[in-house]
Scaffold this active site. Structure first.
Site, PDB file in Angstrom:
ATOM      1  N   GLY A 162      46.829  46.829  51.271  1.00  0.00           N
ATOM      2  CA  GLY A 162      47.203  45.851  50.230  1.00  0.00           C
ATOM      3  C   GLY A 162      46.230  44.698  50.111  1.00  0.00           C
ATOM      4  O   GLY A 162      46.248  43.968  49.109  1.00  0.00           O
ATOM      5  N   THR A 163      45.369  44.522  51.121  1.00  0.00           N
ATOM      6  CA  THR A 163      44.379  43.436  51.049  1.00  0.00           C
ATOM      7  C   THR A 163      42.995  43.975  50.712  1.00  0.00           C
ATOM      8  O   THR A 163      42.015  43.232  50.742  1.00  0.00           O
ATOM      9  CB  THR A 163      44.285  42.708  52.409  1.00  0.00           C
ATOM     10  N   ASP A 213      39.914  46.205  48.512  1.00  0.00           N
ATOM     11  CA  ASP A 213      39.237  46.028  47.236  1.00  0.00           C
ATOM     12  C   ASP A 213      40.004  46.688  46.077  1.00  0.00           C
ATOM     13  O   ASP A 213      40.169  46.096  45.008  1.00  0.00           O
ATOM     14  CB  ASP A 213      37.826  46.641  47.376  1.00  0.00           C
ATOM     15  N   LEU A 214      40.473  47.899  46.304  1.00  0.00           N
ATOM     16  CA  LEU A 214      41.171  48.610  45.224  1.00  0.00           C
ATOM     17  C   LEU A 214      42.474  47.905  44.856  1.00  0.00           C
ATOM     18  O   LEU A 214      42.817  47.743  43.684  1.00  0.00           O
ATOM     19  CB  LEU A 214      41.454  50.060  45.640  1.00  0.00           C
ATOM     20  N   ARG A 249      43.132  44.785  45.234  1.00  0.00           N
ATOM     21  CA  ARG A 249      42.816  43.487  44.620  1.00  0.00           C
ATOM     22  C   ARG A 249      42.363  43.646  43.169  1.00  0.00           C
ATOM     23  O   ARG A 249      42.765  42.903  42.293  1.00  0.00           O
ATOM     24  CB  ARG A 249      41.686  42.845  45.447  1.00  0.00           C
ATOM     25  N   ASP A 309      44.095  60.732  40.550  1.00  0.00           N
ATOM     26  CA  ASP A 309      42.770  60.795  39.936  1.00  0.00           C
ATOM     27  C   ASP A 309      42.887  59.900  38.712  1.00  0.00           C
ATOM     28  O   ASP A 309      43.516  60.278  37.722  1.00  0.00           O
ATOM     29  CB  ASP A 309      42.411  62.234  39.522  1.00  0.00           C
ATOM     30  N   HIS A 310      42.333  58.698  38.809  1.00  0.00           N
ATOM     31  CA  HIS A 310      42.658  57.714  37.774  1.00  0.00           C
ATOM     32  C   HIS A 310      42.156  58.129  36.392  1.00  0.00           C
ATOM     33  O   HIS A 310      42.622  57.603  35.387  1.00  0.00           O
ATOM     34  CB  HIS A 310      42.186  56.311  38.161  1.00  0.00           C
ATOM     35  N   ASP A 350      31.528  62.969  44.432  1.00  0.00           N
ATOM     36  CA  ASP A 350      32.169  61.728  44.008  1.00  0.00           C
ATOM     37  C   ASP A 350      32.748  61.832  42.594  1.00  0.00           C
ATOM     38  O   ASP A 350      33.749  61.185  42.285  1.00  0.00           O
ATOM     39  CB  ASP A 350      31.133  60.594  44.069  1.00  0.00           C
ATOM     40  N   HIS A 390      36.967  64.068  39.057  1.00  0.00           N
ATOM     41  CA  HIS A 390      37.182  63.542  37.709  1.00  0.00           C
ATOM     42  C   HIS A 390      36.708  64.495  36.608  1.00  0.00           C
ATOM     43  O   HIS A 390      37.428  64.783  35.653  1.00  0.00           O
ATOM     44  CB  HIS A 390      36.445  62.208  37.528  1.00  0.00           C
TER      45      HIS A 390
HETATM   46  P1  NAP Z   1      38.726  48.443  51.522  1.00  0.00           P
HETATM   47  O1  NAP Z   1      38.388  47.341  50.587  1.00  0.00           O
HETATM   48  O2  NAP Z   1      37.835  48.717  52.681  1.00  0.00           O
HETATM   49  O3  NAP Z   1      40.207  48.145  52.052  1.00  0.00           O
HETATM   50  C1  NAP Z   1      40.762  48.848  53.117  1.00  0.00           C
HETATM   51  C2  NAP Z   1      42.163  48.333  53.359  1.00  0.00           C
HETATM   52  O4  NAP Z   1      42.725  49.081  54.442  1.00  0.00           O
HETATM   53  C3  NAP Z   1      42.204  46.878  53.779  1.00  0.00           C
HETATM   54  O5  NAP Z   1      43.358  46.294  53.231  1.00  0.00           O
HETATM   55  C4  NAP Z   1      42.319  46.973  55.297  1.00  0.00           C
HETATM   56  O6  NAP Z   1      42.919  45.797  55.783  1.00  0.00           O
HETATM   57  C5  NAP Z   1      43.224  48.198  55.417  1.00  0.00           C
HETATM   58  N1  NAP Z   1      43.115  48.847  56.719  1.00  0.00           N
HETATM   59  C6  NAP Z   1      41.982  49.246  57.364  1.00  0.00           C
HETATM   60  N2  NAP Z   1      42.306  49.796  58.556  1.00  0.00           N
HETATM   61  C7  NAP Z   1      43.646  49.761  58.654  1.00  0.00           C
HETATM   62  C8  NAP Z   1      44.574  50.167  59.652  1.00  0.00           C
HETATM   63  N3  NAP Z   1      44.175  50.743  60.793  1.00  0.00           N
HETATM   64  N4  NAP Z   1      45.888  49.977  59.415  1.00  0.00           N
HETATM   65  C9  NAP Z   1      46.309  49.401  58.280  1.00  0.00           C
HETATM   66  N5  NAP Z   1      45.497  48.992  57.306  1.00  0.00           N
HETATM   67  C10 NAP Z   1      44.168  49.161  57.480  1.00  0.00           C
HETATM   68  O7  NAP Z   1      38.881  49.833  50.763  1.00  0.00           O
HETATM   69  P2  NAP Z   1      39.175  50.075  49.197  1.00  0.00           P
HETATM   70  O8  NAP Z   1      37.896  49.994  48.470  1.00  0.00           O
HETATM   71  O9  NAP Z   1      40.308  49.202  48.757  1.00  0.00           O
HETATM   72  O10 NAP Z   1      39.595  51.605  49.190  1.00  0.00           O
HETATM   73  C11 NAP Z   1      40.869  52.055  49.598  1.00  0.00           C
HETATM   74  C12 NAP Z   1      41.000  53.533  49.268  1.00  0.00           C
HETATM   75  O11 NAP Z   1      40.872  53.704  47.869  1.00  0.00           O
HETATM   76  C13 NAP Z   1      39.927  54.426  49.892  1.00  0.00           C
HETATM   77  O12 NAP Z   1      40.484  55.681  50.162  1.00  0.00           O
HETATM   78  C14 NAP Z   1      38.908  54.550  48.778  1.00  0.00           C
HETATM   79  O13 NAP Z   1      38.143  55.731  48.912  1.00  0.00           O
HETATM   80  C15 NAP Z   1      39.813  54.598  47.574  1.00  0.00           C
HETATM   81  N6  NAP Z   1      39.185  54.195  46.325  1.00  0.00           N
HETATM   82  C16 NAP Z   1      38.699  52.933  46.163  1.00  0.00           C
HETATM   83  C17 NAP Z   1      38.129  52.577  44.961  1.00  0.00           C
HETATM   84  C18 NAP Z   1      37.611  51.188  44.729  1.00  0.00           C
HETATM   85  O14 NAP Z   1      37.201  50.926  43.595  1.00  0.00           O
HETATM   86  N7  NAP Z   1      37.607  50.296  45.698  1.00  0.00           N
HETATM   87  C19 NAP Z   1      38.056  53.483  43.918  1.00  0.00           C
HETATM   88  C20 NAP Z   1      38.580  54.764  44.096  1.00  0.00           C
HETATM   89  C21 NAP Z   1      39.152  55.091  45.305  1.00  0.00           C
HETATM   90  P3  NAP Z   1      42.784  45.364  57.337  1.00  0.00           P
HETATM   91  O15 NAP Z   1      41.341  45.501  57.722  1.00  0.00           O
HETATM   92  O16 NAP Z   1      43.305  43.974  57.389  1.00  0.00           O
HETATM   93  O17 NAP Z   1      43.654  46.294  58.100  1.00  0.00           O
END
Ligand code: NAP
Length: 484
Positions: free
Chosen positions: A18-19, A21-22, A24, A177-178, A235, A240
């Site tokens: 929840g904290t 990048d996705l 947010r 798959d958005h 990717d 997609h």
């Molecule tokens: P991110 O910014 O690295 O965020 C990861 C999140 O997971 C953080 O909230 C982190 O918080 C939490 N986390 C990490 N280890 C954890 C643990 N052991 N227990 C509980 N929480 C944990 O990653 P993201 O970019 O949001 O991506 C999340 C997922 O969405 C991934 O599978 C990614 O492939 C997918 N995705 C992302 C995007 C995008 O645009 N960002 C697009 C498509 C798909 P803490 O470190 O505080 O635990």
């Protein structure tokens, strides 16, 4: 023209990650917009979960900032934001440990819809599933939402499916798959299956070829290390673009029902011919005056990962045999533009002679920017001067129809999350679909790994490597321009 908003059932939605990048950028701002639209009942709760030690107030402050940054000003309202924030809670949970699970178990209600969004690294998906089950938090009605990437090959996708299946039934798993949540993508199904006009022409007899382009101007800087292990094929194409291809190529499902739709998509994936090396062009962007090269962005000088790929794909069935599907996607291209173009055949005989400017009919479906569809048709150029022909677009731009700059079109994530709460899996990938897509992708990747294939360089902000142009030239066709 904006459709009626029907509130969903009251829910508890836990966002693991929840904290992140996705959450947010997309999930939380999207939920705010659905709340403002009146779709989220007042009794519902959104629970952020990650390891960071936050309390409810800290999480609410984080979400308030995310809304400020990612929701356009005219869709923001201080009073509505304050009311929305009251629905938010936070639990510090470790997906790999014991911290927080008891607290989460106490917080979550069993008498409302329960959904768990796995917005964390895929390596944690199995841990989350196991702990939700082991701590008796999930019920047989709970839903889990799984982010991409879903595996990196057939073997890992199978293993992930098997792990999830130990704790959840397929009907509880929502593989997101958005692209499938985009307004235009859904409209593609409406256009195909709610009109008699296109279906008789929707086959190899009348469609010359199909082009699917997903072009980005950004490079991979920032997430270079992650991207370098994946590349454009994993990717973008395996998920997609494959989904887009399926929606164009599939037969009409017997009804608009999740499994009926997904059965038809699966048949398309299974009908894909293996792709030969001469039908694939891989590329890597070069440095420009202001931007770094792909290997520099990926921090891997010897990288052989592709930041661009173009392929000629054949669907071996009665409807499509002989109509190629050309797919291309890449980073650092000329414009940020995604389009599906159905290019129809020329008329069998021109009664107007060899008219200059004669063009085929094209149905163009734009996914971004300015979601919409255009059908190009030939008409007589208005005015005197004889029968001269000109091409005009019949334009259906949703952005214009739905309000200035399309601000009223729900983002794909908003729509998909509401579908999860409704329990509608139509726009989510089923496990066998994902596996079939990897089964087609794996030998292609193995082929170029076996021969040490090196991607061709291409100029930043171009249309990709020269060889990609040749892929169509050689078939006496040409790519459509990549333009916003
Ligand atoms: P991110 O910014 O690295 O965020 C990861 C999140 O997971 C953080 O909230 C982190 O918080 C939490 N986390 C990490 N280890 C954890 C643990 N052991 N227990 C509980 N929480 C944990 O990653 P993201 O970019 O949001 O991506 C999340 C997922 O969405 C991934 O599978 C990614 O492939 C997918 N995705 C992302 C995007 C995008 O645009 N960002 C697009 C498509 C798909 P803490 O470190 O505080 O635990």
């Amino acid at each position: 023209m904006v459709s009626r908003v029907i509130p969903v059932e009251t829910f508890d939605l836990v966002i693991f990650g929840g904290t992140g990048d996705l959450a947010r950028r997309k999930i939380l701002p999207g939920l705010y917009r659905r709340y403002v639209a009146g779709q989220i009942p007042e009794g519902s709760r959104i629970i952020g979960a990650a390891r960071a030690e936050l309390d409810d107030a800290g999480f609410r402050a984080f979400v308030a900032e995310a809304i400020e940054e990612f929701v356009p000003a005219k869709a923001r309202d201080a009073e509505a934001v304050a009311r929305f924030l009251e629905h938010l809670h936070y639990v510090s949970v470790d997906a790999k440990g014991t911290t927080g699970w008891k607290e989460l178990g106490k917080l979550i209600r069993k008498d409302v819809v329960q959904a768990f969004y796995f917005s964390v690294a895929p390596s944690l998906f199995g841990d989350l599933a196991e702990r939700l089950h082991g701590n008796k938090i999930a019920t047989p009605d709970s839903r889990i939402v799984v982010e991409k990437p879903f595996g990196r090959d057939l073997e890992s996708a199978r293993a992930l499916n098997a792990t999830l299946a130990e704790h959840f039934a397929e009907s509880q798993i929502y593989r997101i798959d958005h692209y499938l949540g985009k307004e235009t993508v859904q409209n593609l199904m409406a256009v195909r299956f709610a009109n008699i006009l296109f279906e008789p022409l929707w086959n190899a007899r009348h469609v010359d070829h199909v082009q699917i382009t997903v072009a980005e101007t950004v490079g991979v800087g920032g997430r270079g290390a992650y991207y370098d292990r994946s590349g454009a094929m994993r990717d973008m194409v395996q998920n997609h673009m494959m989904q887009l291809l399926c929606l164009i190529a599939m037969e009409a499902p017997y009804q608009f029902d999740p499994d009926a739709v997904r059965d038809e998509k699966l048949k398309v994936i299974r009908a894909l011919e293996p792709v030969t090396p001469e039908d694939i062009v891989r590329g890597q962007y070069r440095a420009s005056k202001d931007t770094a090269s792909y290997p520099a962005d990926a921090e891997n000088p010897n990288s052989t990962t592709e930041s661009f790929i173009a392929l000629k794909v054949e669907v071996a069935n009665w409807r499509w045999k002989g109509t190629p599907f050309y797919l291309r996607t890449g980073k650092r291209l000329r414009a940020r533009a995604s389009e599906i173009a159905i290019v129809f055949k020329e008329v069998p005989h021109s009664i107007f002679g060899d008219e200059e400017g004669w063009r085929e009919n094209v149905l163009s479906i734009r996914l971004q920017p300015n979601e919409g569809m255009t059908l190009s048709v030939m008409i007589k150029e208005p005015g005197p001067g004889g029968m001269r022909l000109t091409e005009v677009p019949l334009d259906m731009s949703f952005a214009e129809a739905l309000g200035e700059d399309g601000a009223d079109i729900p983002d794909a994530y908003e729509r998909l999350i509401m579908d999860v709460i409704r329990g509608n899996q139509t726009l989510f990938m089923r496990g066998d679909e994902v596996e079939a897509a990897w089964a087609w992708t794996d030998p292609i990747i193995a082929g170029w790994e076996a021969k040490g294939d090196k991607p061709k360089g291409y100029d930043a902000f171009s249309s990709g490597p020269e060889d990609a142009l040749m892929l169509l030239h050689r078939d006496a066709r040409r790519w459509r321009e990549i333009a916003e």
